[in-house]
Scaffold this motif. Structure first.
Motif, PDB file in Angstrom:
ATOM      1  N   LEU A   1      78.129 123.678 -10.745  1.00  0.00           N
ATOM      2  CA  LEU A   1      77.950 123.489  -9.304  1.00  0.00           C
ATOM      3  C   LEU A   1      78.713 124.560  -8.537  1.00  0.00           C
ATOM      4  O   LEU A   1      78.221 125.097  -7.534  1.00  0.00           O
ATOM      5  N   LEU A   2      79.888 124.906  -9.015  1.00  0.00           N
ATOM      6  CA  LEU A   2      80.664 125.964  -8.357  1.00  0.00           C
ATOM      7  C   LEU A   2      80.001 127.321  -8.552  1.00  0.00           C
ATOM      8  O   LEU A   2      80.017 128.162  -7.646  1.00  0.00           O
ATOM      9  N   ALA A   3      79.399 127.552  -9.718  1.00  0.00           N
ATOM     10  CA  ALA A   3      78.691 128.811  -9.948  1.00  0.00           C
ATOM     11  C   ALA A   3      77.471 128.915  -9.030  1.00  0.00           C
ATOM     12  O   ALA A   3      77.178 129.986  -8.488  1.00  0.00           O
ATOM     13  N   VAL A   4      76.765 127.792  -8.840  1.00  0.00           N
ATOM     14  CA  VAL A   4      75.673 127.764  -7.861  1.00  0.00           C
ATOM     15  C   VAL A   4      76.216 128.135  -6.474  1.00  0.00           C
ATOM     16  O   VAL A   4      75.656 128.972  -5.764  1.00  0.00           O
ATOM     17  N   GLY A   5      77.345 127.532  -6.119  1.00  0.00           N
ATOM     18  CA  GLY A   5      77.972 127.811  -4.828  1.00  0.00           C
ATOM     19  C   GLY A   5      78.318 129.281  -4.650  1.00  0.00           C
ATOM     20  O   GLY A   5      78.146 129.854  -3.565  1.00  0.00           O
ATOM     21  N   GLN A   6      78.767 129.915  -5.729  1.00  0.00           N
ATOM     22  CA  GLN A   6      79.128 131.334  -5.654  1.00  0.00           C
ATOM     23  C   GLN A   6      77.887 132.203  -5.430  1.00  0.00           C
ATOM     24  O   GLN A   6      77.907 133.132  -4.611  1.00  0.00           O
ATOM     25  N   VAL A   7      76.813 131.904  -6.140  1.00  0.00           N
ATOM     26  CA  VAL A   7      75.583 132.686  -5.972  1.00  0.00           C
ATOM     27  C   VAL A   7      75.031 132.513  -4.553  1.00  0.00           C
ATOM     28  O   VAL A   7      74.685 133.493  -3.880  1.00  0.00           O
ATOM     29  N   VAL A   8      74.974 131.263  -4.086  1.00  0.00           N
ATOM     30  CA  VAL A   8      74.452 131.006  -2.735  1.00  0.00           C
ATOM     31  C   VAL A   8      75.308 131.724  -1.689  1.00  0.00           C
ATOM     32  O   VAL A   8      74.789 132.329  -0.746  1.00  0.00           O
ATOM     33  N   ALA A   9      76.629 131.692  -1.853  1.00  0.00           N
ATOM     34  CA  ALA A   9      77.526 132.374  -0.906  1.00  0.00           C
ATOM     35  C   ALA A   9      77.239 133.875  -0.863  1.00  0.00           C
ATOM     36  O   ALA A   9      77.266 134.493   0.207  1.00  0.00           O
ATOM     37  N   THR A  10      76.943 134.451  -2.024  1.00  0.00           N
ATOM     38  CA  THR A  10      76.667 135.892  -2.091  1.00  0.00           C
ATOM     39  C   THR A  10      75.330 136.223  -1.447  1.00  0.00           C
ATOM     40  O   THR A  10      75.223 137.194  -0.680  1.00  0.00           O
ATOM     41  N   GLU A  11      74.306 135.433  -1.727  1.00  0.00           N
ATOM     42  CA  GLU A  11      73.000 135.656  -1.080  1.00  0.00           C
ATOM     43  C   GLU A  11      73.127 135.477   0.434  1.00  0.00           C
ATOM     44  O   GLU A  11      72.569 136.245   1.219  1.00  0.00           O
ATOM     45  N   PHE A  12      73.869 134.445   0.844  1.00  0.00           N
ATOM     46  CA  PHE A  12      73.991 134.158   2.267  1.00  0.00           C
ATOM     47  C   PHE A  12      74.702 135.292   3.004  1.00  0.00           C
ATOM     48  O   PHE A  12      74.355 135.594   4.155  1.00  0.00           O
ATOM     49  N   ALA A  13      75.664 135.917   2.376  1.00  0.00           N
ATOM     50  CA  ALA A  13      76.358 137.055   3.009  1.00  0.00           C
ATOM     51  C   ALA A  13      75.359 138.136   3.411  1.00  0.00           C
ATOM     52  O   ALA A  13      75.441 138.710   4.512  1.00  0.00           O
ATOM     53  N   THR A  14      74.395 138.406   2.531  1.00  0.00           N
ATOM     54  CA  THR A  14      73.377 139.427   2.811  1.00  0.00           C
ATOM     55  C   THR A  14      72.455 138.972   3.946  1.00  0.00           C
ATOM     56  O   THR A  14      72.162 139.743   4.870  1.00  0.00           O
ATOM     57  N   ILE A  15      72.005 137.730   3.869  1.00  0.00           N
ATOM     58  CA  ILE A  15      71.090 137.200   4.888  1.00  0.00           C
ATOM     59  C   ILE A  15      71.791 137.153   6.251  1.00  0.00           C
ATOM     60  O   ILE A  15      71.191 137.512   7.278  1.00  0.00           O
ATOM     61  N   ALA A  16      73.042 136.751   6.272  1.00  0.00           N
ATOM     62  CA  ALA A  16      73.791 136.682   7.537  1.00  0.00           C
ATOM     63  C   ALA A  16      73.934 138.073   8.153  1.00  0.00           C
ATOM     64  O   ALA A  16      73.753 138.252   9.367  1.00  0.00           O
ATOM     65  N   ALA A  17      74.236 139.066   7.324  1.00  0.00           N
ATOM     66  CA  ALA A  17      74.344 140.441   7.837  1.00  0.00           C
ATOM     67  C   ALA A  17      72.988 140.905   8.377  1.00  0.00           C
ATOM     68  O   ALA A  17      72.905 141.542   9.436  1.00  0.00           O
ATOM     69  N   ALA A  18      71.908 140.584   7.637  1.00  0.00           N
ATOM     70  CA  ALA A  18      70.556 140.980   8.071  1.00  0.00           C
ATOM     71  C   ALA A  18      70.236 140.433   9.461  1.00  0.00           C
ATOM     72  O   ALA A  18      69.550 141.076  10.257  1.00  0.00           O
ATOM     73  N   ASN A  19      70.743 139.237   9.743  1.00  0.00           N
ATOM     74  CA  ASN A  19      70.471 138.572  11.020  1.00  0.00           C
ATOM     75  C   ASN A  19      71.555 138.834  12.062  1.00  0.00           C
ATOM     76  O   ASN A  19      71.605 138.143  13.082  1.00  0.00           O
ATOM     77  N   ASN A  20      72.389 139.833  11.766  1.00  0.00           N
ATOM     78  CA  ASN A  20      73.520 140.137  12.651  1.00  0.00           C
ATOM     79  C   ASN A  20      74.295 138.873  12.996  1.00  0.00           C
ATOM     80  O   ASN A  20      74.775 138.700  14.102  1.00  0.00           O
ATOM     81  N   TYR A  21      74.385 137.997  12.013  1.00  0.00           N
ATOM     82  CA  TYR A  21      75.165 136.759  12.092  1.00  0.00           C
ATOM     83  C   TYR A  21      74.675 135.800  13.182  1.00  0.00           C
ATOM     84  O   TYR A  21      75.418 134.965  13.645  1.00  0.00           O
ATOM     85  N   TRP A  22      73.414 135.974  13.595  1.00  0.00           N
ATOM     86  CA  TRP A  22      72.840 135.098  14.626  1.00  0.00           C
ATOM     87  C   TRP A  22      73.744 135.021  15.867  1.00  0.00           C
ATOM     88  O   TRP A  22      73.849 133.977  16.521  1.00  0.00           O
ATOM     89  N   ARG A  23      74.431 136.109  16.132  1.00  0.00           N
ATOM     90  CA  ARG A  23      75.354 136.126  17.285  1.00  0.00           C
ATOM     91  C   ARG A  23      74.583 136.026  18.587  1.00  0.00           C
ATOM     92  O   ARG A  23      73.548 136.658  18.751  1.00  0.00           O
TER      93      ARG A  23
END
Lengths: 79, 79, 79, 79, 79, 79
Positions: free
Chosen positions: F57-79
């Motif tokens: 479950l923690l390994a899943v969490g690590q992968v999701v956190a890494t993918e989300f970092a990219t998606i958040a940057a792509a969206n300019n953090y929805w600022r």
């Protein structure tokens, strides 16, 4: 929406302070686990595994650090 | 706030020097563990596990490196 | 300061060359271990564990790569 | 210099192409291992461990990916 | 060049779409494995290890996520 | 295209909200697993392994956190 659990409380990465950003990181890390294991009883049984095993605690720390990096960037580091 | 432990001492990522930024990274890594395992006695028992196992020491190093990356960016690398 | 060990030699992330930046990354990785395990004798006993185990060597490589990413950004990649 | 091994061939992160950047990432990953385990004979014995174990191969992949991220940023992604 | 295997197909990180960028990330992750284990027969034997073990699948996911972060940045996130 | 599975739903990293970005991160993490293990029956057998093991479950969490970092940057953090 395919996920019933809300994964980002408040649907925003913006927080007033670093401390609140850190709390958001912890919550986001936990909510991914909730989505992957929706059964509260199973999660309850796993809780002591995280909390009493040194390797697990460090893995929690790694996930939170990764989430927090994103949140901190989103908030322009609260500069 | 749902967390009683303060997770970011001083509630700021800004430090005067890289050395102080590094100390903050170490503290932030430890405070996540404190939030996940609030029982001081259990944490005390786990301490030698971190400190006497090569794999754990490296995992500590990985978490601190990740926290430090965020703190260093927040401080514009103390350039 | 709560930590007696200096964790960033020279208290700066700025180096003249990429090679010196890489050496700093290796030193910073080692100094986190020193802070976590201050007993030199224990560290001495753990050294062959790092150096003769493939998984440990790769974990060292991962920590150094993470520290180096921060140092390289701090130095604007020595462009 | 405290390290006899040169850790960054050419002492530069700048490469002409992505392919050469990738080769540099592989070399940098290997040179950290060389610094940590300077005995060529021991490294030779560990080589099949990396190359015949699925988990090790993935750990190599993770380190190379991390090094490459830094090199790619240094080269402004060869855009 | 010391590596016979081409590690970045097309020698470019630029792709037309996110989907093609994701495919490139998967290929780059696989090609590091090919460079580290050039024997096709050994790789063939390891394939079911990756594909039938939950921890390995997650490790593959972590490497691909890391490669993709670099490719996405190179493509300015296909904005 | 060498991959039959679509790896990025909608072929875009741009989402309207952080919550939708997080859902995309979870889906992208799952789709890499689908590409690596195309047999639905095997994936079905592995599902409880992820969901009932704290480390997974923690390994899943690590992968999701890494993918989300990219998606958040792509969206300019929805600022």
């Amino acid at each position: 929406m395919s996920e019933a659990v809300q994964m980002i409380p408040g649907n925003s990465l913006i927080t007033k302070t670093p401390e609140e950003g850190r709390q958001l990181a912890v919550k986001m890390a936990r909510l991914v686990i909730k989505v992957t294991q929706p059964d509260a009883e199973v999660r309850e049984k796993l809780r002591p595994v995280y909390a009493e095993d040194a390797a697990m605690l460090l893995a929690v720390g790694q996930v939170v650090a990764t989430e927090f990096a994103t949140i901190a960037a989103a908030n322009n580091y609260w500069r």
